[in-house]
Design an enzyme around this catalytic site. Structure first.
Site, PDB file in Angstrom:
ATOM      1  N   LYS A 204      77.722  30.632  71.947  1.00 28.57           N
ATOM      2  CA  LYS A 204      78.825  31.752  71.660  1.00 28.57           C
ATOM      3  C   LYS A 204      78.091  32.257  70.351  1.00 28.57           C
ATOM      4  CE  LYS A 204      82.045  31.146  74.615  1.00 28.57           C
ATOM      5  NZ  LYS A 204      83.442  30.290  74.242  1.00 28.57           N
ATOM      6  N   ARG A 238      82.820  22.051  76.656  1.00 28.53           N
ATOM      7  CA  ARG A 238      82.381  22.997  77.811  1.00 28.53           C
ATOM      8  C   ARG A 238      81.156  23.561  77.460  1.00 28.53           C
ATOM      9  NH1 ARG A 238      82.778  28.167  79.206  1.00 28.53           N
ATOM     10  NH2 ARG A 238      83.036  28.812  81.374  1.00 28.53           N
TER      11      ARG A 238
END
Length: 256
Positions: A204, A238
């Site tokens: 991210k 995840r």
């Protein structure tokens, strides 16, 4: 939870696994590295990604779900979609979990299909429309805001009869770097300790952009953050790199 993107345009691995044979091969790699859940995503949700219909999502998925279930029957499969119709298709193919980034906001039938299928439902915090999902909003208190959202949505899901709920605070979606780092440090306060918490921070931008690195060059930093959220009670991570995350998980379990 290992990530399997069936997309040509995902931000870090687009086009690598967008046919059934390459998807099956990557699923095998994820399983060998220790994944217990494979999250299949037919649509990229990165900024400026192409918007797909449910029909196109289903076309992309093809026989991938059924082939993975046949090859690895012990593996759970989550389906990353905000369309009820894609969920219906996935349910018939054998998926085990609904992973809806939209919290039921992009398809009004989503909560109903979750109730009908009785599949576990991942509820993620996100802005209320597809067009605004990546608009950065600075909240007065991000943890309080996420918990308010969870409280309302969980109530709606329970009213529909959906009881198996997993909470995802939505890293990477419409939040400032500062707010996301605050969430990392306050994971223990997210949710209500009644439902398991999923954390998705792999590759991210709130991690790699401040460091001036690429999404593929932040593994060490990501694993430190994984350890931090696990120590605060996160139950699912995840990830793209299952092997490294598995090592982090093993170190965490040894410390307990």
């Amino acid at each position: 939870m290992g990530i399997l993107n069936l997309t040509p345009d995902s931000f870090s691995d687009g086009g690598k696994f967008n046919n059934e044979n390459s998807a099956l091969k990557h699923a095998e790699k994820l399983v060998k590295e220790g994944a217990e859940i494979i999250d299949i995503g037919p649509q990229s949700t990165r900024p400026h990604a192409e918007f797909l219909s449910s029909r196109e999502e289903i076309r992309r998925i093809g026989n991938t779900i059924s082939r993975i279930k046949k090859e690895f029957p012990e593996i759970l499969i989550s389906l990353d979609t905000f369309y009820a119709e894609t969920v219906r298709f996935g349910y018939n193919e054998g998926v085990d979990i609904i992973n809806d980034i939209s919290g039921g906001q992009y398809d009004e039938k989503m909560f109903d299909i979750a109730a009908q299928t009785k599949l576990p439902y991942i509820l993620m915090h996100i802005n209320p429309s597809y067009s605004t999902m990546h608009d950065k909003i600075r909240f007065e208190d991000i943890t309080l805001e996420v918990n308010r959202y969870f409280s309302k949505k969980v109530h709606d899901l329970l009213q529909k009869g959906v009881k198996d709920i997993i909470l995802d605070p939505g890293f990477g979606f419409g939040k400032t770097v500062e707010d996301q780092m605050k969430m990392i440090h306050e994971v223990e306060y997210l949710g209500f300790e009644r439902f398991p918490l999923l954390i998705g921070i792999s590759r991210k931008s709130f991690i790699y952009k401040p460091l001036g690195k690429s999404p593929l060059d932040i593994n060490e930093e990501t694993q430190k953050l994984h350890m931090k959220v696990l120590e605060q009670g996160a139950k699912i991570v995840r990830v793209h790199d299952v092997a490294k995350a598995r090592e982090t998980l093993m170190r965490f379990l040894q410390k307990k």
